[in-house]
Design a protein around this motif. Structure first.
Motif, short mmCIF file in Angstrom:
data_model
loop_
_atom_site.label_atom_id
_atom_site.label_comp_id
_atom_site.label_asym_id
_atom_site.label_seq_id
_atom_site.Cartn_x
_atom_site.Cartn_y
_atom_site.Cartn_z
N LEU A 125 87.17 63.16 8.80
CA LEU A 125 88.37 62.98 7.99
C LEU A 125 89.62 62.83 8.85
CD1 LEU A 125 87.80 65.54 5.08
CD2 LEU A 125 87.59 63.06 4.99
N GLY A 126 89.71 63.64 9.91
CA GLY A 126 90.92 63.64 10.73
C GLY A 126 90.94 62.61 11.83
N TRP A 127 89.89 61.80 11.95
CA TRP A 127 89.73 60.90 13.10
C TRP A 127 90.90 59.94 13.26
CZ3 TRP A 127 88.21 55.56 13.90
CH2 TRP A 127 87.77 55.29 15.20
N THR A 128 91.42 59.41 12.18
CA THR A 128 92.53 58.45 12.29
C THR A 128 93.90 59.13 12.32
OG1 THR A 128 92.59 58.19 9.88
CG2 THR A 128 91.25 56.62 11.12
N GLY A 129 93.93 60.47 12.21
CA GLY A 129 95.20 61.18 12.06
C GLY A 129 96.19 60.94 13.18
N THR A 130 95.73 60.94 14.44
CA THR A 130 96.65 60.74 15.57
C THR A 130 96.30 59.52 16.42
OG1 THR A 130 95.31 62.34 16.83
CG2 THR A 130 97.30 63.18 15.77
N ASP A 188 107.70 64.45 18.74
CA ASP A 188 106.55 63.54 18.86
C ASP A 188 105.67 63.66 17.61
OD1 ASP A 188 103.86 62.60 19.51
OD2 ASP A 188 104.61 62.41 21.56
N PRO A 189 105.38 62.53 16.93
CA PRO A 189 104.57 62.58 15.71
C PRO A 189 103.21 63.25 15.91
CG PRO A 189 105.59 60.43 15.93
CD PRO A 189 105.87 61.17 17.21
N ASP A 190 102.61 63.05 17.08
CA ASP A 190 101.30 63.67 17.34
C ASP A 190 101.42 65.19 17.38
OD1 ASP A 190 100.11 61.23 17.42
OD2 ASP A 190 99.97 61.12 19.61
N TYR A 191 102.47 65.69 18.01
CA TYR A 191 102.66 67.14 18.08
C TYR A 191 102.96 67.71 16.69
CZ TYR A 191 102.86 66.51 23.16
OH TYR A 191 102.56 66.21 24.46
N SER A 192 103.74 66.98 15.92
CA SER A 192 104.02 67.42 14.55
C SER A 192 102.73 67.49 13.74
CB SER A 192 105.01 66.46 13.88
OG SER A 192 106.24 66.42 14.57
N THR A 193 101.89 66.48 13.91
CA THR A 193 100.62 66.43 13.19
C THR A 193 99.73 67.60 13.58
OG1 THR A 193 100.74 64.02 13.06
CG2 THR A 193 98.56 65.02 12.77
N ILE A 194 99.65 67.88 14.88
CA ILE A 194 98.85 69.01 15.34
C ILE A 194 99.39 70.32 14.79
CG2 ILE A 194 98.18 70.35 17.39
CD1 ILE A 194 98.17 67.65 18.93
N GLY A 195 100.70 70.47 14.77
CA GLY A 195 101.31 71.68 14.23
C GLY A 195 100.96 71.90 12.78
N VAL A 196 100.99 70.84 11.99
CA VAL A 196 100.62 70.94 10.58
C VAL A 196 99.14 71.26 10.45
CG1 VAL A 196 100.45 69.69 8.40
CG2 VAL A 196 102.49 69.44 9.80
N GLY A 197 98.32 70.70 11.35
CA GLY A 197 96.89 71.01 11.34
C GLY A 197 96.62 72.49 11.59
N VAL A 198 97.38 73.08 12.50
CA VAL A 198 97.25 74.52 12.77
C VAL A 198 97.62 75.32 11.52
CG1 VAL A 198 98.16 76.45 14.10
CG2 VAL A 198 97.65 74.28 15.25
N VAL A 199 98.72 74.92 10.89
CA VAL A 199 99.14 75.60 9.66
C VAL A 199 98.06 75.51 8.59
CG1 VAL A 199 100.78 75.49 7.74
CG2 VAL A 199 101.60 75.30 10.09
N GLN A 200 97.42 74.35 8.49
CA GLN A 200 96.36 74.16 7.50
C GLN A 200 95.20 75.13 7.73
OE1 GLN A 200 94.53 70.28 7.52
NE2 GLN A 200 93.85 70.46 5.41
N VAL A 201 94.81 75.30 8.98
CA VAL A 201 93.71 76.22 9.30
C VAL A 201 94.10 77.66 8.94
CG1 VAL A 201 92.35 77.23 11.17
CG2 VAL A 201 92.75 74.76 11.11
N VAL A 202 95.30 78.07 9.33
CA VAL A 202 95.75 79.44 9.06
C VAL A 202 95.82 79.69 7.55
CG1 VAL A 202 97.68 81.05 9.29
CG2 VAL A 202 97.02 79.62 11.24
N ILE A 219 103.16 58.99 8.94
CA ILE A 219 104.23 59.50 8.08
C ILE A 219 105.33 60.13 8.92
CG2 ILE A 219 104.79 61.23 6.33
CD1 ILE A 219 101.96 60.78 5.18
N PHE A 220 104.94 60.94 9.90
CA PHE A 220 105.94 61.56 10.77
C PHE A 220 106.73 60.50 11.55
CE2 PHE A 220 103.56 65.74 10.71
CZ PHE A 220 104.60 66.45 10.14
N LYS A 221 106.03 59.47 12.02
CA LYS A 221 106.70 58.42 12.78
C LYS A 221 107.73 57.69 11.92
CE LYS A 221 105.79 54.33 15.61
NZ LYS A 221 104.74 53.37 16.08
N SER A 222 107.38 57.49 10.64
CA SER A 222 108.28 56.75 9.75
C SER A 222 109.56 57.52 9.44
CB SER A 222 107.57 56.40 8.45
OG SER A 222 107.27 57.56 7.69
N THR A 223 109.54 58.85 9.64
CA THR A 223 110.74 59.64 9.37
C THR A 223 111.78 59.49 10.48
OG1 THR A 223 109.93 61.64 10.50
CG2 THR A 223 109.37 61.37 8.15
N GLY A 224 111.34 59.01 11.64
CA GLY A 224 112.28 58.78 12.73
C GLY A 224 112.80 60.04 13.39
N GLY A 225 112.07 61.13 13.28
CA GLY A 225 112.50 62.39 13.89
C GLY A 225 112.38 62.38 15.40
#
Length: 488
Positions: free
Chosen positions: A42-47, A298-312, A289-295
């Motif tokens: 499921l997460g293969w295309t995420g980053t 790094d979108p990859d780091y944001s994605t990983i951070g959300v992934g950690v939150v999901q596990v917790v 989605i993170f990239k489109s926000t223009g923050g």
């Protein structure tokens, strides 16, 4: 004595089980290692969406349309396999139905690793999705049949917990390694699962259905420990199976009962709300989605951070699901998903429709990350694990295998629709409208749970069926098996 009775005035004796819990936890975690493999799919295309589109996988050209198909082919495989896996579980057993998925997992990843064109990637994704989808039926079924009702909710939530760990695995290694190395690592996960799970027993329910009473007793003793009266539980299981067999008719006939109709309606509705809340659009395209926000992050780091939150969050859900119950977690989950989805839609409206200045957007640049963290947390606490759990808890035994498979097939069909067309919808009408729709559906789901779904916390299978039939559990109208020697 192997049971303790607690006597209250005007009450029948209640029994407190002294069964060991650790073997049940180990068995549930072992089977759910396969969910790590499914989560990796499921997460293969995420980053890796951007690397795919720049030809980093064997120089294969990928555009937005091809990326949509790469993401969604896994859901097609999962959708197709959900129905036959139910019959496979009844034919070769729950344990071996899980173990044989190692073959399509391996074939799929090898096709991706050595892909020469997009069609090979599609085929590989299809096979990995086929294997992953099998676990959405087989693993919860295995877990529900080995667990005591006191810990059934916690063990049932382990599937979603390990699934999120698999998704996080993909987010991390997709960001820090090449696509080929990442895919090789994903290919190794099913073999680790097989080496661990092969030593666990088959479920007592399946063994009894096959007439293997000695093997079923041995399985129960392994799962409950030597001090527990396994023969008493075995007797009740046998009576329930005999009752089910004596009343067995066609699937259509079994659907005529009030409990069957209501459980089907509830389970299919939960699948609709789970998928149309937008979860797979978020998981498959989070980095985009993170990239489109223009923050600035790094979108990859944001994605990983959300992934950690999901596990917790999913881990927390496994600890509280048997304490607070299913309904309160689902309602809370839906409300916070609705709020965060709506706020994310507002951000994309302000950004995409140029309503405010860029300086204002920069000041609220934290909003998308906060919203996605809240969304994923809320989903993981309720609408992630509980709809899958509900199929095994609500469905009558006469229709459980077929009906659960149908519900899972329907779930993956909805997942395909969302993942395949999300990018197209964003291009056509903007990135804000889909999140408004997701938020509205999540809000609607809270009302559905409040008024339509019964609480199953701490209730036996027969008690749940009595509630669905509109009968007071344990009353004269109940059709349950009367067995005073084993009653939790």
């Amino acid at each position: 004595m192997t049971k303790k009775y607690i006597l209250n005035k005007m009450e029948a004796p209640k029994m407190v089980s002294n069964a060991k819990k650790l073997p049940q936890y180990i068995a549930a975690l072992s089977v759910c290692l396969g969910a790590v493999a499914a989560g990796a799919v499921l997460g293969w295309t995420g980053t890796i969406s951007d690397p795919l589109m720049t030809g980093n996988l064997n120089d294969i050209p990928v555009d937005n349309d091809v990326l949509g198909w790469i993401s969604s082919f896994a859901t097609i495989g999962a959708m197709i396999t959900c129905f036959p896996i139910g019959m496979i579980c009844d034919t070769i057993g729950r344990k071996w139905a899980c173990l044989v998925t190692i073959l399509p997992f391996s074939l799929g990843w090898l096709l991706i690793i050595f892909a020469k064109n997009a069609n090979m990637i599609y085929t590989g994704r299809f096979f990995t999705g086929l294997a992953g989808g099998s676990f959405c039926v087989a693993a919860p079924l295995y877990t529900s049949e080995i667990a005591e009702k006191e810990i059934r909710g916690a063990l049932g939530s382990y599937f979603q917990l390990l699934l999120t760990i698999g998704i996080l695995f993909s987010y991390v290694f997709g960001a820090i390694t090449s696509i080929q190395v990442f895919s090789i690592l994903c290919c190794c996960i099913p073999f680790v699962f097989g080496l661990v799970f092969v030593f666990q027993p088959e479920t007592p329910v399946y063994l009894l259905k096959k007439g293997k009473k000695d093997a079923a007793l041995h399985s129960l003793k392994h799962l409950r420990g030597p001090a527990y009266d396994s023969e008493a539980e075995l007797q009740e299981l046998q009576q329930q199976i005999d009752k089910s067999e004596s009343e067995k008719g066609s699937f259509v006939e079994a659907l005529q009962t009030k409990a069957a109709k209501k459980s089907m309606f509830i389970c299919f509705s939960l699948m609709i709300f789970q998928q149309l809340s937008g979860i797979n659009a978020v998981i498959f395209f989070m980095s985009t989605i993170f990239k489109s926000t223009g923050g600035n992050i790094d979108p990859d780091y944001s994605t990983i951070g959300v992934g950690v939150v999901q596990v917790v969050a999913t881990f927390i859900s496994s600890l509280v699901v048997d304490k607070f119950g299913r309904k309160i977690l689902l309602i809370t989950s839906a409300l916070f998903m609705s709020i965060s989805g709506a706020l994310l839609g507002v951000y994309f409206t302000l950004q995409g429709r140029e309503i405010v200045e860029q300086t204002t957007l920069d000041k609220i640049g934290f909003l998308p990350i906060v919203c996605l963290v809240v969304f994923i947390t809320a989903f993981s606490l309720g609408f992630g694990p509980i709809p899958w759990m509900a199929s095994s808890e609500l469905m009558p035994s006469e229709i459980k295998s077929i009906a659960s498979s149908l519900a899972a097939t329907f779930n993956w069909f909805l997942a395909f629709i969302v993942t395949r067309f999300y990018n197209n919808i964003v291009v056509a009408i903007g990135g804000d409208i889909p999140f408004y729709v997701f938020a509205a559906i999540a809000l609607l789901s809270s009302f559905f749970v409040k008024f339509c779904m019964p609480e199953t916390k701490g209730k036996s299978t027969q008690e749940v069926q009595d509630i669905l039939n509109g009968v007071k559990p344990g009353s004269a109208d109940s059709k349950g098996v009367d067995n005073p020697t084993f009653k939790s």
